[in-house]
Design an enzyme around this catalytic site. Structure first.
Site, PDB file in Angstrom:
ATOM      1  N   HIS A   1      -7.127  -0.247   5.937  1.00  0.00           N
ATOM      2  CA  HIS A   1      -7.277  -0.989   7.194  1.00  0.00           C
ATOM      3  C   HIS A   1      -8.711  -0.936   7.763  1.00  0.00           C
ATOM      4  O   HIS A   1      -9.272  -1.956   8.140  1.00  0.00           O
ATOM      5  CB  HIS A   1      -6.299  -0.452   8.245  1.00  0.00           C
ATOM      6  CG  HIS A   1      -4.884  -0.320   7.741  1.00  0.00           C
ATOM      7  ND1 HIS A   1      -4.321  -1.239   6.883  1.00  0.00           N
ATOM      8  CD2 HIS A   1      -3.922   0.604   7.974  1.00  0.00           C
ATOM      9  CE1 HIS A   1      -3.067  -0.869   6.612  1.00  0.00           C
ATOM     10  NE2 HIS A   1      -2.804   0.244   7.255  1.00  0.00           N
TER      11      HIS A   1
ATOM     12  N   ASP B   1      -4.692   6.992   4.078  1.00  0.00           N
ATOM     13  CA  ASP B   1      -3.662   6.250   4.814  1.00  0.00           C
ATOM     14  C   ASP B   1      -4.254   5.099   5.627  1.00  0.00           C
ATOM     15  O   ASP B   1      -3.634   4.045   5.748  1.00  0.00           O
ATOM     16  CB  ASP B   1      -2.920   7.230   5.738  1.00  0.00           C
ATOM     17  CG  ASP B   1      -1.684   6.604   6.368  1.00  0.00           C
ATOM     18  OD1 ASP B   1      -0.891   6.001   5.618  1.00  0.00           O
ATOM     19  OD2 ASP B   1      -1.503   6.716   7.599  1.00  0.00           O
TER      20      ASP B   1
ATOM     21  N   LYS C   1      -4.042  10.408  14.128  1.00  0.00           N
ATOM     22  CA  LYS C   1      -2.683  10.458  14.692  1.00  0.00           C
ATOM     23  C   LYS C   1      -2.702  11.418  15.880  1.00  0.00           C
ATOM     24  O   LYS C   1      -3.607  12.253  16.003  1.00  0.00           O
ATOM     25  CB  LYS C   1      -1.710  10.995  13.651  1.00  0.00           C
ATOM     26  CG  LYS C   1      -1.622  10.127  12.400  1.00  0.00           C
ATOM     27  CD  LYS C   1      -0.246   9.543  12.241  1.00  0.00           C
ATOM     28  CE  LYS C   1      -0.129   8.719  10.991  1.00  0.00           C
ATOM     29  NZ  LYS C   1       0.408   7.385  11.223  1.00  0.00           N
TER      30      LYS C   1
ATOM     31  N   LYS D   1       0.846  -1.179   0.000  1.00  0.00           N
ATOM     32  CA  LYS D   1       0.000   0.000   0.000  1.00  0.00           C
ATOM     33  C   LYS D   1       0.888   1.238   0.000  1.00  0.00           C
ATOM     34  O   LYS D   1       2.046   1.114   0.401  1.00  0.00           O
ATOM     35  CB  LYS D   1      -0.957  -0.009   1.185  1.00  0.00           C
ATOM     36  CG  LYS D   1      -0.282   0.208   2.533  1.00  0.00           C
ATOM     37  CD  LYS D   1      -1.255   0.597   3.584  1.00  0.00           C
ATOM     38  CE  LYS D   1      -1.544   2.061   3.559  1.00  0.00           C
ATOM     39  NZ  LYS D   1      -0.904   2.851   4.622  1.00  0.00           N
TER      40      LYS D   1
ATOM     41  N   LYS E   1      -2.608   4.451  21.647  1.00  0.00           N
ATOM     42  CA  LYS E   1      -2.628   3.594  20.461  1.00  0.00           C
ATOM     43  C   LYS E   1      -3.540   2.424  20.764  1.00  0.00           C
ATOM     44  O   LYS E   1      -3.306   1.659  21.712  1.00  0.00           O
ATOM     45  CB  LYS E   1      -1.228   3.060  20.158  1.00  0.00           C
ATOM     46  CG  LYS E   1      -1.200   2.117  18.950  1.00  0.00           C
ATOM     47  CD  LYS E   1       0.208   1.811  18.491  1.00  0.00           C
ATOM     48  CE  LYS E   1       0.249   0.781  17.367  1.00  0.00           C
ATOM     49  NZ  LYS E   1      -0.167   1.295  16.066  1.00  0.00           N
TER      50      LYS E   1
ATOM     51  N   GLU F   1      -3.795   6.261  16.958  1.00  0.00           N
ATOM     52  CA  GLU F   1      -2.347   6.206  17.131  1.00  0.00           C
ATOM     53  C   GLU F   1      -1.920   7.370  18.004  1.00  0.00           C
ATOM     54  O   GLU F   1      -2.443   8.481  17.860  1.00  0.00           O
ATOM     55  CB  GLU F   1      -1.650   6.318  15.783  1.00  0.00           C
ATOM     56  CG  GLU F   1      -1.921   5.138  14.889  1.00  0.00           C
ATOM     57  CD  GLU F   1      -1.092   5.235  13.630  1.00  0.00           C
ATOM     58  OE1 GLU F   1       0.020   4.681  13.623  1.00  0.00           O
ATOM     59  OE2 GLU F   1      -1.541   5.868  12.665  1.00  0.00           O
TER      60      GLU F   1
END
Ligand code: BG6
Length: 481
Positions: free
Chosen positions: A239, A234, A325, A147, A330, A215
């Protein structure tokens, strides 16, 4: 084991992915004697390096591992070679091919691994195709593509077309490393190896589903890449969409690649176009000062989305997805919240409702599963309290470390099992959904970009997305519970 040679050609051999993920994974597989007997690894990249120099550079990435053993490494290192060249230079590639052919004996199977930046995919694939390196006259030929696979539907389609000039779909292994995670595979086992969940896994019993992939790190040194991508490209397109598909799909008739992928694609196709008013986008404070980031950037580092799946199982059940982010922690987790029972005879106080049953599938880092249910408080007549039934991998499978996703994925690609790789129609459908949101965000009347402080759970607006529906985001895994 067969006598065939298995050659893994890694394009982008001096890159981060090779050092951090591929070589450590291949070393572990080698040490555990899980690679086919005659496996050789050939690194290909621009710098001129001797084989030993290349081996030495790789060693330092494996040495810190607790499984490192000098003798095993020395034997493994002898299976690693290096060939220098440019990806779009057919002469260089011919030289690599001749070098590899010389090492191969008998039937020669080859896995080409594109561990390069995406702008090099097309050149590399075109050269492989032009040289006939995808032809399977003497053993199989497969290609692993990392990816990001395209940046939107159009570029993903174009990339698929380039691939298919030489490789047929069954030769293509598109990586989504989330599928290689043990706990993500366990979603299938949990759902379909237990009799009790599947009958209630639907709109009659489930109130809503949440998927959180948060994250704590920010964009760090990756500002350059990230600012062009943003959180939707991203994390969501790949995902989160894969997690959604595994949670929501119908039971496949087998775990064979196409059976599984047919079901995933079916459920992704049933996702209703996402309304821009059901989305929130935000940047963490300080993002615009990060290296490589445009000071006027409108790239979100956080997004939350509400979506619906228009099929018999899920009609009108909201799925809330969020990722970002620089958040408070996380964690990757899926929360399935069940409908509440009628609160008839419990002592709840005015206007209060019974707490719902909540199933939390903890993907990482505190891998496990928790089920929240209500219990009677001792010595009270009708008071109830929510308690948890917990399963942790670290206690139930004490002696078994969870393997890195790349170990499983590399082995599957070598063994020809594409079940944990994404098929072209899955990728394209995911892009179609994400493109819809991105183009909504480009319209003048779109939701404005929000901001959130580093180390929080995101902007207030994301809380409101659920609060407006009378719901709250939950973090039920790890230390953040
Ligand atoms: C990658 C993204 O695909 O996944 C990164 O490009 C992200 O931005 C990473 O950090 C997260 O993976 P994991 O396995 O740490 O959850």
């Amino acid at each position: 084991m067969s006598d065939a040679t298995h050659t893994i050609v890694i394009f982008g051999a001096s890159g981060d992915l090779t050092k951090r993920k591929l070589i450590p994974a291949l070393y572990h597989l080698y040490a555990q004697e899980r690679l086919p007997d005659n496996t050789i690894i050939v690194g290909y990249s621009r710098s001129a390096l001797a084989h030993d120099e290349f081996r030495g550079r790789l060693r330092e990435w494996v040495e810190p591992s607790s499984e490192f053993n000098v003798e095993t490494w020395d034997r493994f290192a002898q299976t690693i070679f290096y060939s220098a060249g440019n990806l779009d230079n057919t002469d260089d590639l011919k030289r690599m091919d001749a070098f590899v052919a010389d090492k191969e004996q008998g039937t020669a199977n080859r896995l080409y691994y594109l561990a390069v930046a995406p702008e090099f995919y097309e050149g590399a694939l075109n050269s492989l195709n032009a040289l006939g390196l995808a032809q399977q006259d003497n053993g199989w030929r497969r290609v692993v593509v990392e990816k990001p696979f395209g940046t939107n539907l159009e570029t993903a389609r174009a990339l698929n077309q380039v691939i298919h000039k030489g490789f047929s779909e069954d030769q293509v292994y598109r990586i989504d490393h989330y599928l290689g995670k043990e706990t993500v595979q366990n979603l299938l086992f949990f759902r379909f190896a237990n009799a009790i969940y599947e009958p209630i896994w639907n709109r009659s019993y489930i109130d809503h589903v949440q998927i959180t992939v948060s994250e704590s790190v920010d964009v760090e040194q990756r500002g350059d890449y990230y600012d062009k991508a943003g959180v939707l490209r991203d994390m969501f397109q790949n995902h989160l969409m894969q997690l959604l598909a595994l949670v929501a799909m119908e039971p496949p008739i087998s775990l064979q690649a196409d059976a599984l992928r047919n079901e995933k694609v079916k459920v992704l196709r049933a996702v209703r176009p996402i309304k821009v008013t059901d989305t929130v986008r935000a940047q963490y404070e300080g993002y615009l000062e990060a290296r490589g980031v445009d000071p006027g950037s409108q790239t979100p580092t956080y997004a939350a989305i509400k979506l619906f799946i228009d099929n018999w199982r899920w009609q009108d059940v909201p799925f809330y997805l969020r990722s970002g982010k620089a958040l408070a922690g996380k964690t990757s987790e899926i929360v399935v919240q069940f409908r509440r029972p009628p609160s008839l005879f419990f002592n709840l106080g005015r206007g209060k409702q019974l707490e719902p049953n909540v199933l939390s599938l903890c993907i990482q880092p505190d891998e496990g599963i928790h089920f929240r249910f209500l219990t009677k408080v001792p010595n009270e007549v009708s008071e109830v309290q929510a308690v948890d039934m917990d399963f942790h991998y670290r206690s139930s499978f004490k002696d078994t470390a969870l393997p890195d996703a790349y170990e499983r994925l590399l082995l599957d690609a070598i063994n020809g099992d594409a079940a944990l790789f994404t098929r072209e129609d899955e990728i394209e459908r995911s892009w179609e959904l994400i493109d819809g949101v991105l183009s909504g965000w480009n319209k003048p009347q779109a939701q404005p970009m929000q901001s959130y402080p580093h180390g929080t759970w995101g902007p207030e607006e994301a809380e409101m997305l659920l609060a407006d529906d009378g719901r709250v985001w939950r973090i039920n895994c790890g230390d953040h519970r």
